[in-house]
Design an enzyme around this catalytic site. Structure first.
Site, PDB file in Angstrom:
ATOM      1  N   ASP A   1      34.823  54.818  70.681  1.00 55.26           N
ATOM      2  CA  ASP A   1      36.147  55.425  70.643  1.00 55.26           C
ATOM      3  C   ASP A   1      36.163  56.539  71.683  1.00 55.26           C
ATOM      4  O   ASP A   1      35.739  57.655  71.417  1.00 55.26           O
ATOM      5  CB  ASP A   1      36.395  55.987  69.236  1.00 55.26           C
ATOM      6  CG  ASP A   1      37.747  56.677  69.122  1.00 55.26           C
ATOM      7  OD1 ASP A   1      38.503  56.681  70.116  1.00 55.26           O
ATOM      8  OD2 ASP A   1      38.049  57.206  68.041  1.00 55.26           O
TER       9      ASP A   1
ATOM     10  N   ASP B   1      51.592  53.678  61.392  1.00 55.90           N
ATOM     11  CA  ASP B   1      50.263  54.201  61.675  1.00 55.90           C
ATOM     12  C   ASP B   1      49.721  54.940  60.438  1.00 55.90           C
ATOM     13  O   ASP B   1      50.340  54.922  59.370  1.00 55.90           O
ATOM     14  CB  ASP B   1      50.363  55.100  62.919  1.00 55.90           C
ATOM     15  CG  ASP B   1      49.082  55.143  63.718  1.00 55.90           C
ATOM     16  OD1 ASP B   1      48.012  55.152  63.094  1.00 55.90           O
ATOM     17  OD2 ASP B   1      49.138  55.194  64.959  1.00 55.90           O
TER      18      ASP B   1
ATOM     19  N   ASP C   1      42.274  49.550  63.398  1.00 49.23           N
ATOM     20  CA  ASP C   1      41.956  50.507  64.449  1.00 49.23           C
ATOM     21  C   ASP C   1      40.586  51.126  64.133  1.00 49.23           C
ATOM     22  O   ASP C   1      40.037  50.893  63.054  1.00 49.23           O
ATOM     23  CB  ASP C   1      43.059  51.579  64.449  1.00 49.23           C
ATOM     24  CG  ASP C   1      43.067  52.411  65.717  1.00 49.23           C
ATOM     25  OD1 ASP C   1      42.221  52.167  66.596  1.00 49.23           O
ATOM     26  OD2 ASP C   1      43.931  53.294  65.831  1.00 49.23           O
TER      27      ASP C   1
ATOM     28  N   ARG D   1      41.163  47.016  67.799  1.00 49.37           N
ATOM     29  CA  ARG D   1      40.823  47.792  68.992  1.00 49.37           C
ATOM     30  C   ARG D   1      39.411  47.450  69.477  1.00 49.37           C
ATOM     31  O   ARG D   1      39.167  47.349  70.662  1.00 49.37           O
ATOM     32  CB  ARG D   1      40.930  49.297  68.719  1.00 49.37           C
ATOM     33  CG  ARG D   1      40.842  50.114  69.995  1.00 49.37           C
ATOM     34  CD  ARG D   1      41.179  51.559  69.766  1.00 49.37           C
ATOM     35  NE  ARG D   1      40.118  52.247  69.039  1.00 49.37           N
ATOM     36  CZ  ARG D   1      40.153  53.532  68.691  1.00 49.37           C
ATOM     37  NH1 ARG D   1      41.216  54.260  69.004  1.00 49.37           N
ATOM     38  NH2 ARG D   1      39.171  54.092  68.018  1.00 49.37           N
TER      39      ARG D   1
ATOM     40  N   ASP E   1      43.641  53.759  73.548  1.00 51.96           N
ATOM     41  CA  ASP E   1      44.444  54.969  73.703  1.00 51.96           C
ATOM     42  C   ASP E   1      44.579  55.356  75.168  1.00 51.96           C
ATOM     43  O   ASP E   1      43.869  56.230  75.666  1.00 51.96           O
ATOM     44  CB  ASP E   1      43.813  56.088  72.884  1.00 51.96           C
ATOM     45  CG  ASP E   1      43.790  55.725  71.406  1.00 51.96           C
ATOM     46  OD1 ASP E   1      44.513  54.788  71.015  1.00 51.96           O
ATOM     47  OD2 ASP E   1      43.050  56.364  70.643  1.00 51.96           O
TER      48      ASP E   1
ATOM     49  N   HIS F   1      54.024  52.177  72.031  1.00 48.18           N
ATOM     50  CA  HIS F   1      53.315  53.035  71.089  1.00 48.18           C
ATOM     51  C   HIS F   1      53.248  54.439  71.677  1.00 48.18           C
ATOM     52  O   HIS F   1      53.334  54.604  72.897  1.00 48.18           O
ATOM     53  CB  HIS F   1      51.907  52.465  70.856  1.00 48.18           C
ATOM     54  CG  HIS F   1      51.132  53.160  69.782  1.00 48.18           C
ATOM     55  ND1 HIS F   1      51.730  53.708  68.673  1.00 48.18           N
ATOM     56  CD2 HIS F   1      49.801  53.392  69.634  1.00 48.18           C
ATOM     57  CE1 HIS F   1      50.792  54.241  67.899  1.00 48.18           C
ATOM     58  NE2 HIS F   1      49.617  54.061  68.464  1.00 48.18           N
TER      59      HIS F   1
END
Lengths: 928, 425
Positions: A268, A414, A527, A586, A602, A660
């Protein structure tokens, strides 16, 4: 979604302050370089040259399915076992493991869809230097050289690919830690007698990080000691390699000399940087090589942290230098050398020999499966934001789309929709009546996605947590307790998705009576499944955490795949196996394509991020994942209006089309930027909806045969070297070429239209252009340069409605773009759009549309199938046509009807009025 | 084995345009000319589920034209146009169900019910408006009186201020008369004037300083002492309302007392504040300032919003208490502990041009982490009560508040007129 907020506990805030240092870019210091990753550093320190490995030809055994052979490391006498398989479909599998490991080494399960069927190998010749094996057809040979060990795959006199040609095969065998033994002196003595190329143990071992490694404040205990593996591949004649996503980099992979290797380790990464080889959220260890002669692939089936070095003997040369070589005839053959390094597991490589791009796609999908066929609506437009705040907000946004006459199919919720980040629950104040909300969407024939992340709040009043804990389904720490880390809910446990029982239980949680408030029109988003652990090393799980008997080290890159697998299975099960699931993930690995869609994580509202969305999705498409998209508008920061409009225009022509935005950004629903921009966004979205029949057909093919939906130009024009590095434009299927405007203030783009002797038609103006040229196209803010290939037929639905479901029974318009030889071919695929009946009961329509000899006809491509559609053919537009005197429609009942038509002589466009024939039957239109 | 739906469609009785002004264009059995005049087609191509006209006018009853629109009569309610893409899309849009004549959707005719509901809500609204408007008149009246009061007070204060100013001016005149000869010199020797002027300025300053010294030297002992100066709050350097010994000493250059010559060296530091204080004392200054500020606010065309000034209104949600103090600030305080957050300071009226006083904007609130400063938009609607009815945070750190007040109630048309204006009901 993702990123970090300060609404969390003070501990996290403190940690964030350190972690983020208040900057707006990736903090590289949080992530390891090769030098900071002990095994990578050790492996990379080995230089090409004499390999210590020798094949023991006397151990060779050849059975019907494989060849086995022992290798010995002459420095330490450790023996390895080599297994060679010839696989059906022109592939070779090479497996290398320790002959007698101290304990089993990890072999990746659940990625291959079956045990790949083999073909017999035959021994052609053998002497003391090696053996020659036949690989079956195409005069292909496999040469095993004994000293040093080396494999070469040849076709005729040409070497296609060599293994260990640079001598970088290195296999760290499992061993017992010596510095902890009772007699350290004795151990040292033994050291001295040990092999020369083995790194010395004891004190130096600590430096080498073989038994322990510290990064920032995290210490990685390695009870199994060093276990890394490495192998090099040489690709003569190759200057272009692609794939190994996920990286925010160009389509054509760069050489890594002097820098870090490309890294594959699911992480991440907060505010990732562009154009570098850092690891991102997903990892697919598949590389494609391409030259004008041949396309091949290397699939390195290993789920541990992996680094890939690429070097090339032509990379440094200027064009002039290369020409000089050519003129002087002194050039060495171009060659690309690749080296894979993984932290643990075994060497298990699939060499896909092509020779065409299409062949490589088929070969790879025969191993790991094809793209899941999504529900049609999932190909439409998705409206997301972190967060739609409450039911009223959802209703207002839904209403906004209708008021501004913009179609959409999915609205997303979300993490804030949950009760305190407890997934499978709803915030009781903001979403007190989820079923009412979902029913409101059902009434509009629209759908919803809610987020379900794999970190589970440690909270004894939370049912999901209690069940996972009591069933012992959590990942364990090295000491055997439940592994805990920080994520959105605060302290969290991580279910062990590698455990099939855990996955079955997880899937059962999606049943309508388990996931309270869920309904048929609610789908799922996974996610943070790298997994993200805010306070873990490199923001992920400790490598010594345990999944059953295996360390996270061994299978790290697989975790995300399993999460999506279990979730997709849950969505299938809840419908009794009838409905196709839709799950976005993701994190991913090889094989993730079987479970749904991925997005590029992201990103940021910047022009460069818009541009990079093209190579990022192209790279994924090449290795099986067709259902790819980037956050439209950019996740972090706020886009300028121009950037937002351009992103919609680009996203409308990329497979997964979802807007998004980060929690901290101002609202950006399409109507918030004045009527002109609303109109521009509406038009982009409408173009997407009109083209849905074509998108659906492309996904059917991706599902059926593994061909990517979004393709680099070289896939269709493999001999056109001009296309090999292109990543600012792309093809959808074979027939649409898209060159979106991704420059701020762009006044024009130069699109390359490939194909000597071919023609391309601007889909908006119907202007015809010749192939094999760079075409400058002046653009305005409303322009989306898209071209249809002459020789193709594309079905569209011109009646764009508020959701794709509303368009289900609408008629088709066929766009027939004639080749210079007045020929065209296309398809029409129709099914119910959401169930597995297309597969289980062959309920679909698949038709061949072809134009030849002044006649356009529709013929059944799938005689065993049956499906009834009310849709009919509304209009036929023929581009590059000449004016007929009459047009006759012939139907199978023998009837003939004259069709009215219009002819635009300036553009050579013939429009046939209302053939009216059902889309599922045979028909012919004859022009005279 | 299939039913060509289009054949079905052609036999359907399709809705004929029902707008009286347009019906004339769709004359049965006569060629139809597209309303934009772009082409003329046989009448059987009107509503035949194929778009022939560029403007979509040949398909008023089908979804064939992407730019078409469909007219719902909605008898019992209000007639409306919908995009033709909503015809037969399986979703009931017209309350009279006429948009879904071939989709299989089961729609109920809800026009009567909707008409009734609308009539009811209009009636309620009309009553609220009526009462609210009466309240508004009262508010305007009160505001006018209040403003007159305040203006009066201000004028009074300003009057006394003016008196003082005149006194100072008179003193000045006396001095300046004495300076007349220099003035003549100026006329005679223009070049020397600048130097002269500086001298004069210094001279005047000296005079003022001398006057000040006399004034400050309460006990006339020839020294200005710390004690004497401390009573002159107007000289407070940090304006915190008290003049400490240290501060005073600072003003006197560190000394406990100064004589005239030393006073000269500290004069520049206290000159401005001292002179200003001659005109108005500190209390007076603050009152004047506040009055001026209040009078300076835009309280609406008839000052109907003046009653909100220095008031605060609260709304309690599950997590927070929101507080709106009109023309001042908006804030949010967690219910269960934690400090108050400033959601914005009064900015300006921010309604649309034709209704400026319908929206208030508060900005420059507390900064957000990696984000903008918090701000709040307050939407005002007519109501009998003055009350915050809802708050939300549509974007992070951008708040939206709904607020009812009689001050925005418009003069109601009579109820008859309201109902009359909707004859379709």
């Amino acid at each position: 979604m993702a990123a970090f907020i300060v609404r969390m506990g003070p501990l996290l805030v403190l940690w964030l302050a350190v972690f983020l240092s208040g900057t707006w870019a990736v903090d590289r210091g949080n992530f390891k370089t090769c030098d900071q990753s002990a095994f990578c550093k050790r492996q990379r320190a080995l230089k090409p040259g004499q390999s210590p490995y020798r094949a023991l030809l006397e151990t060779l055994e050849l059975t019907n399915t494989k060849l086995t052979l022992q290798l010995i490391n002459d420095n330490n006498k450790v023996r390895l076992l080599l297994e060679l398989y010839r696989l059906q479909g022109n592939m070779t599998r090479v497996k290398i493991n320790e002959l007698k490991p101290l304990k089993p080494r990890f072999e990746v399960p659940d990625v291959l869809i079956n045990d790949p069927p083999t073909e017999p190998l035959s021994l052609l010749s053998q002497d003391e230097n090696g053996v020659v094996l036949s690989l079956g057809a195409d005069s292909q040979w496999l040469i095993v050289s004994a000293k040093p060990f080396r494999l070469d795959i040849m076709e005729g006199r040409e070497v296609l690919l060599s293994l260990n040609s640079r001598g970088l095969l290195a296999f760290e065998h499992l061993r017992i830690r010596k510095d902890t033994q009772v007699d350290p002196e004795g151990a040292e003595k033994k050291e001295e007698t040990d092999a020369a190329n083995e790194p010395a143990e004891g004190e130096t071992a600590k430096e080498d990080g073989m038994w322990e490694e510290t990064f920032k404040s995290h210490t990685d205990n390695k009870p199994n000691g060093p276990s890394s593996i490495s192998l090099d591949f040489s690709l003569p004649g190759v200057e272009h390699v692609y794939g190994i996503p996920e990286h925010a980099d160009s389509l054509k992979l760069k050489t890594t000399d002097g820098g870090d290797p490309y890294r594959l380790f699911n992480l991440d990464v907060f505010q990732y940087e562009l154009f570098n080889p850092m690891a991102l959220y997903g990892a697919i260890p598949v590389m494609l090589s391409h030259s004008a002669q041949r396309t091949m692939g290397i699939f390195w089936l290993n789920a541990a942290e992996t680094w890939v070095d690429i070097s090339s003997n032509t990379a440094g040369k200027t064009v002039f230098g290369q020409m000089l070589d050519y003129v002087q005839g002194s050039s060495e053959t171009p060659q690309t050398d690749v080296r894979w390094i993984s932290e643990s597991g075994i060497i298990d490589v699939f060499i896909m020999l092509g020779p065409t791009p299409t062949d490589v796609f088929s070969q790879y999908s025969s191993l790991t499966g094809t793209q899941a066929f999504p529900p049609l609506s999932a190909l439409a437009y998705h409206q997301c934001r972190w967060n739609y705040n409450d039911q009223e907000d959802v209703a207002a946004v839904d209403q906004g789309f209708d008021e501004h006459d913009i179609p959409y199919d999915f609205i997303w919720l979300d993490i804030e929709h949950t009760d305190g980040k407890r997934y499978f629950t709803w915030d009781p104040h903001k979403f007190p009546q989820p079923k009412d909300m979902l029913q409101g969407l059902v009434d509009k024939r629209r759908k919803m996605v809610t987020i379900v992340d794999p970190h589970i709040k440690v909270d004894s009043s939370y049912k999901i947590h209690n069940e996972i804990r009591s069933k012992g389904f959590y990942v364990k720490n090295k000491d055997g307790g439940d592994y805990e880390g920080w994520c959105w809910p605060g302290n969290s446990g991580y279910p062990d998705f590698t455990n099939p029982e855990m996955r079955a239980w997880w899937a059962s949680m999606f049943a309508y009576d388990q996931y309270e408030g869920s309904m048929e029109n609610m789908y799922t988003w996974n996610d943070m499944n790298e997994p993200s652990v805010f306070n873990g090393p490199e923001v992920t799980m400790h490598k010594d955490a345990l999944h059953g008997n295996w360390e996270n080290r061994d299978l790290h890159n697989l975790y995300g795949l399993y999460v999506q697998m279990a979730t997709a299975e849950g969505l299938i099960e809840r419908s009794g196996g009838v409905e196709r699931p839709f799950v976005l993930t993701r994190a991913f690995f090889a094989g993730s394509q079987r479970y749904g869609a991925v997005w590029t994580g992201d990103n940021t509202a910047e022009w460069e991020h818009l541009k990079i969305s093209i190579p990022m999705c192209l790279s994924l498409g090449l290795v099986g994942v067709s259902f790819c998209g980037a956050d439209v508008g950019g996740f972090f920061k706020s886009p300028s209006t121009e950037l937002l409009v351009r992103w919609y225009q680009t996203g409308a022509y990329q497979p997964f089309f979802r807007a998004h935005a980060h929690l901290d950004t101002p609202r950006r629903e399409p109507w918030l930027f004045g009527p002109e921009n609303t109109a521009l966004i509406r038009e982009a979205v409408r173009q997407r909806y009109a083209l849905l029949p074509y998108w659906y057909q492309l996904f059917y093919h991706a599902h059926h045969s593994g061909q990517p939906v979004m393709r680099p130009l070289w896939v269709e024009y493999p001999q056109d070297t001009a296309t090999f590095s292109m990543d600012d434009q792309f093809l959808l299927g074979r027939d649409l070429l898209v060159h979106p405007v991704t420059e701020e203030g762009g006044r024009g783009v130069t699109a390359y239209l490939p194909g000597k002797g071919e023609v391309w038609f601007d889909v908006h103006t119907f202007q015809k252009h010749n192939g094999a040229q760079n075409l400058y196209i002046p653009v305005t803010i409303s322009s989306i340069p898209v071209f249809q290939r002459g020789g193709s037929i594309i079905p569209r639905k011109a009646r764009v409605r508020r959701s794709s479901s509303c368009m289900e029974h609408d008629p088709y318009t066929l766009f027939v773009a004639l080749s210079p030889k007045r020929f065209a071919q296309g398809e029409l695929y129709i099914d119910d759009g959401h169930t597995f009946n297309f597969d289980k009961q062959k309920q679909f329509i698949h038709r061949r549309l072809s134009f030849a000899n002044k006649a356009l006809s529709s013929r059944n491509l799938a005689p065993g199938s049956q499906f009834i559609t009310p849709s009919w053919i509304e209009k036929i537009v023929i581009l590059g046509a000449s004016k007929p005197s009459k047009a006759t429609l012939k139907t199978p009942d023998g009837k003939e009807n004259l069709l009215e038509f219009e002819f635009d002589a300036s553009m050579s466009v013939l429009t046939l009025r209302k053939p009216g024939v059902n889309a599922g039957v045979d028909w012919t239109v004859v022009l005279q | 084995y299939f039913i060509p739906l289009n054949l079905l469609l052609c036999t359907q009785p399709l809705p004929v345009p029902t707008i009286p002004t347009e019906r004339q264009f769709y004359e049965e059995n006569k060629p139809f000319t597209c309303l934009d005049g772009s082409s003329t087609i046989p009448f059987d191509r009107v509503n035949d589920d194929y778009c022939d006209c560029r403007d979509g006018s040949d398909e008023p009853g089908t979804a064939a034209c992407p730019n078409g629109s469909f007219h719902c009569t909605n008898a019992g309610f209000r007639p409306t146009f919908i995009p033709s893409s909503r015809i037969n899309d399986g979703i009931c849009d017209c309350c009279d169900t006429t948009d879904e004549y071939n989709s299989g959707a089961t729609c109920q005719n809800t026009c009567r019910e909707m008409g009734r509901k609308e009539r009811e809500s209009l009636q309620i609204m009309a009553e609220i408006t009526k009462e609210g408007f009466l309240l508004k008149q009262q508010l305007i009246h009160e505001a006018k009186r209040g403003q007159e009061d305040k203006q009066g007070k201000l004028t009074e204060l300003q009057g006394s201020k003016k008196g003082l100013e005149e006194k100072v001016e008179a003193l000045r005149t006396v001095k300046e008369t004495a300076e007349d000869p220099e003035k003549e010199a100026k006329e005679r020797h223009l070049k020397a004037w600048e130097e002269q002027k500086e001298l004069i300025r210094m001279e005047k300053d000296k005079t003022r300083m001398a006057e000040a010294f006399l004034e400050l030297d309460d006990d006339a002992d020839g020294y200005v002492s710390v004690a004497e100066l401390q009573s002159h709050l107007e000289l407070d350097p940090d304006s915190d309302g008290s003049l400490s010994e240290t501060e005073t000493q600072g003003l006197l250059g560190g000394a406990d007392k100064v004589d005239t010559s030393t006073f000269e060296t500290v004069w520049s530091g206290i000159k401005d504040k001292y002179l200003q204080s001659l005109i108005c004392d500190p209390e007076c200054i603050s009152i004047c300032r506040n009055l001026e500020k209040e009078i300076g606010f835009d309280f609406g065309p008839s000052a109907e919003f003046a009653y909100l000034y220095s008031q605060c209104y609260e709304l309690s949600t599950s997590e927070y208490i929101y507080r709106l103090c009109p023309f001042n600030r908006v804030s949010q305080k967690p219910k269960f502990g934690g400090s108050e957050t400033n959601l914005g300071l009064w900015g300006q009226w921010a309604g649309p041009e034709d209704n400026l006083y319908s929206v208030m904007k508060y900005d420059h609130g507390q900064g957000c982490w990696q984000g903008p400063n918090r701000s709040t938009t307050v939407k005002l609607t007519c109501g009998k009560e003055t009350v915050v009815t809802s708050t939300s945070e549509p974007s992070r750190c951008e708040y939206l508040m709904e607020f009812t007040t009689p001050a925005v109630c418009q003069e109601p048309a009579s109820l008859d007129e309201v109902l009359h204006g909707h004859t379709e009901l």
